[in-house]
Scaffold this motif. Structure first.
Motif, PDB file in Angstrom:
ATOM      1  N   LEU A  51       0.862  -1.177   0.000  1.00  0.00           N
ATOM      2  CA  LEU A  51       0.000   0.000   0.000  1.00  0.00           C
ATOM      3  C   LEU A  51       0.900   1.228   0.000  1.00  0.00           C
ATOM      4  O   LEU A  51       1.714   1.409   0.905  1.00  0.00           O
ATOM      5  CB  LEU A  51      -0.903  -0.014   1.230  1.00  0.00           C
ATOM      6  N   LEU A  52       0.773   2.058  -1.035  1.00  0.00           N
ATOM      7  CA  LEU A  52       1.582   3.271  -1.172  1.00  0.00           C
ATOM      8  C   LEU A  52       0.674   4.495  -1.168  1.00  0.00           C
ATOM      9  O   LEU A  52      -0.493   4.407  -1.563  1.00  0.00           O
ATOM     10  CB  LEU A  52       2.371   3.278  -2.481  1.00  0.00           C
ATOM     11  N   PRO A  53       1.196   5.637  -0.762  1.00  0.00           N
ATOM     12  CA  PRO A  53       0.437   6.876  -0.962  1.00  0.00           C
ATOM     13  C   PRO A  53       0.174   7.084  -2.451  1.00  0.00           C
ATOM     14  O   PRO A  53       1.027   6.798  -3.296  1.00  0.00           O
ATOM     15  CB  PRO A  53       1.375   7.964  -0.420  1.00  0.00           C
ATOM     16  N   GLY A  54      -1.017   7.563  -2.796  1.00  0.00           N
ATOM     17  CA  GLY A  54      -1.310   7.847  -4.196  1.00  0.00           C
ATOM     18  C   GLY A  54      -0.345   8.871  -4.755  1.00  0.00           C
ATOM     19  O   GLY A  54       0.072   9.797  -4.052  1.00  0.00           O
ATOM     20  N   CYS A 114      -2.413   4.195 -13.511  1.00  0.00           N
ATOM     21  CA  CYS A 114      -0.988   4.295 -13.182  1.00  0.00           C
ATOM     22  C   CYS A 114      -0.753   4.592 -11.692  1.00  0.00           C
ATOM     23  O   CYS A 114       0.388   4.774 -11.276  1.00  0.00           O
ATOM     24  CB  CYS A 114      -0.324   5.381 -14.022  1.00  0.00           C
ATOM     25  N   GLY A 115      -1.824   4.670 -10.908  1.00  0.00           N
ATOM     26  CA  GLY A 115      -1.670   4.912  -9.481  1.00  0.00           C
ATOM     27  C   GLY A 115      -1.565   6.369  -9.091  1.00  0.00           C
ATOM     28  O   GLY A 115      -1.157   6.680  -7.976  1.00  0.00           O
ATOM     29  N   ALA A 406      -6.803   1.421  -6.576  1.00  0.00           N
ATOM     30  CA  ALA A 406      -6.514   2.807  -6.174  1.00  0.00           C
ATOM     31  C   ALA A 406      -7.666   3.357  -5.353  1.00  0.00           C
ATOM     32  O   ALA A 406      -8.836   3.068  -5.623  1.00  0.00           O
ATOM     33  CB  ALA A 406      -6.270   3.677  -7.402  1.00  0.00           C
ATOM     34  N   MET A 407      -7.321   4.142  -4.350  1.00  0.00           N
ATOM     35  CA  MET A 407      -8.295   4.757  -3.451  1.00  0.00           C
ATOM     36  C   MET A 407      -8.050   6.259  -3.407  1.00  0.00           C
ATOM     37  O   MET A 407      -6.916   6.700  -3.335  1.00  0.00           O
ATOM     38  CB  MET A 407      -8.128   4.162  -2.045  1.00  0.00           C
ATOM     39  N   LYS A 411     -12.155   6.115  -0.604  1.00  0.00           N
ATOM     40  CA  LYS A 411     -13.018   5.251  -1.413  1.00  0.00           C
ATOM     41  C   LYS A 411     -12.198   4.617  -2.534  1.00  0.00           C
ATOM     42  O   LYS A 411     -11.414   5.303  -3.202  1.00  0.00           O
ATOM     43  CB  LYS A 411     -14.165   6.058  -2.025  1.00  0.00           C
ATOM     44  N   PHE A 412     -12.393   3.324  -2.741  1.00  0.00           N
ATOM     45  CA  PHE A 412     -11.735   2.679  -3.874  1.00  0.00           C
ATOM     46  C   PHE A 412     -12.382   3.169  -5.159  1.00  0.00           C
ATOM     47  O   PHE A 412     -13.597   3.079  -5.340  1.00  0.00           O
ATOM     48  CB  PHE A 412     -11.837   1.156  -3.777  1.00  0.00           C
ATOM     49  N   ILE A 413     -11.562   3.702  -6.060  1.00  0.00           N
ATOM     50  CA  ILE A 413     -12.054   4.137  -7.368  1.00  0.00           C
ATOM     51  C   ILE A 413     -11.612   3.171  -8.468  1.00  0.00           C
ATOM     52  O   ILE A 413     -12.112   3.237  -9.590  1.00  0.00           O
ATOM     53  CB  ILE A 413     -11.600   5.577  -7.689  1.00  0.00           C
TER      54      ILE A 413
END
Length: 443
Positions: A51-54, A114-115, A406-407, A411-413
């Motif tokens: 889990l990484l920061p967006g 691409c995150g 991706a969140m 919220k997961f988008i």
């Protein structure tokens, strides 16, 4: 929502933690080695995935999303100014409300895959200015992304269009001052397309709205030379005269600046944004990122928002540029020590620090009260991974192909490579028709 069995990664400073994370109202409310689920709580088991920061794209142009594959200009550009004149200024002049929307939504879809969860966009559509930023906002909302938007003010269309651009910036700024997902900046093209009066108006607007100016700076030598010839000063001095340089300001490119220019920028604490792929593509030179300091982030300048690719390109190009610079220094018997060039993964992480300042929230961290903009990465490390070698796993192993989910704002988008509630196939088919019409209009 409770995220169980996550391996949380931050790139700068590098860290690896195996924890559970509880999210409520778009923020982390607790984190621990083991968290017991609450009644009626949604539990998502990430099974040890990363889990990484967006990611944040700190300077982009969503209006260029439909440019891929378009016909080459009838007259081949010979320099950067002609690239603008024969390609990008023809494209932005051809935009209407529909093509603005589809450019933005296609760019947003690319970003999520691409995150990238935040886009700091720099928009131009001189024949469709009014409410153009609302159209982009609507497209990003459809996908679920976060946006920092502005309209590119310039004198090249005359005083009325300049004033319309100023109005669009201020209208959007005022309407989104407290928006949790969107904010505005004051947009400006570059000093060589702006009079002193226009720079004054931009600086005054930024001051009264307590925000910054998002502007191209010294992307090409023409910006520097025009300032010296017509205003008898350098571009940083000219921007400073009109209160453009401030903590909230974003300066994109900054290729052709002197060490003294950078020293001046650092005293104002303005942000600098490096755009390596665009710089290489336009053949404008390579920014001296060893002089950028610690308030520097990474952008794509209209390239798709693949921040893995942007960081990797920047890393290798900076190594090549530093070697050439060192060779030239040795040949000319200059003995000054070479400055330490930062990893572009550090610049990438700084994007979240920039967004933290814009929204007055904590981004890019796995701490209590941090904003829950995250990316799930299904990367199976083939070698040991520690916090010491994490930046090199990022640069030499990870890629956007490993982005699984991706969140944004808790919220997961996107889940398992599928955008939630979005008909990507239908949007892409419509966008292709819009692009064809846009290209014909350009001709």
């Amino acid at each position: 929502m409770l995220l169980k069995n996550t391996t949380c990664l931050t790139l700068s400073p590098p860290s690896i933690e195996r924890i559970d994370v509880r999210i409520e109202d778009g923020k982390i409310i607790s984190r621990a080695k083991k968290i017991l689920p609450q009644r009626n709580e949604e539990v998502v088991d990430l099974k040890g995935k990363f889990l990484l920061p967006g990611f944040v794209n700190a300077h982009t142009h969503l209006y260029s999303s439909l440019a891929r594959g378009m016909n080459a200009p009838k007259k081949t550009p010979q320099n950067f100014f002609e690239i603008l004149k024969y390609v990008w200024w023809k494209l932005d002049e051809a935009l209407d409300d529909e093509s603005i929307y589809y450019s933005a939504i296609i760019g947003a879809i690319d970003a999520v895959k691409c995150g990238t969860t935040t886009l700091i966009d720099h928009h131009a559509s001189p024949n469709a200015i009014a409410h153009s930023l609302n159209i982009i906002k609507e497209a990003l909302e459809e996908i679920g992304l976060r946006g920092v938007l502005c309209y590119e003010v310039t004198d090249r269309g005359g005083t009325k269009k300049r004033d319309d651009g100023l109005k669009e910036n201020e209208r959007f700024l005022l309407a989104n001052k407290t928006n949790k997902q969107f904010r505005g900046l004051v947009g400006a093209h570059a000093s060589f397309t702006l009079s002193n009066d226009s720079l004054r108006l931009l600086g005054e607007m930024a001051t009264r709205n307590n925000t910054g100016v998002h502007i191209h700076v010294a992307e090409d030598k023409c910006d520097v030379l025009e300032c010296e010839e017509n205003y008898q000063c350098n571009v940083i001095e000219r921007l400073s005269r009109f209160n453009i340089l401030k903590k909230e300001t974003i300066l994109a490119h900054c290729i052709h600046l002197s060490p003294n220019n950078f020293s001046k920028i650092h005293t104002t604490k303005s942000w600098l944004v490096h755009n390596p792929r665009s710089n290489m593509n336009n053949n404008v030179g390579y920014a001296p990122i060893e002089l950028f300091g610690n308030r520097a982030a990474l952008g794509t300048d209209g390239f798709p928002a693949d921040m893995f690719e942007e960081a990797r390109t920047g890393f290798f190009k900076s190594k090549e540029s530093s070697q050439k610079s060192e060779a030239r220094s040795q040949k000319s018997q200059i003995s000054n020590p070479k400055s330490q060039i930062p990893l572009t993964s550090d610049l990438l992480s700084n994007g979240n620090k920039l967004v933290s300042e814009i929204f007055s929230e904590k981004f890019g961290m796995f701490e209590k009260n941090s904003v829950a903009d995250f990316v799930v990465l299904n990367y199976d490390a083939p070698t040991p991974m520690t916090k010491e070698n994490l930046p090199y796993h990022f640069l030499f192993g990870m890629s956007s192909a490993y982005v699984e989910s991706a969140m944004c704002n808790g919220k997961f988008i996107m889940w398992n490579r599928e955008l939630i509630g979005v008909d990507v196939e239908a949007i892409s088919a419509k966008a292709a028709k819009i692009a064809k019409r846009l290209w014909k209009k350009m001709e």
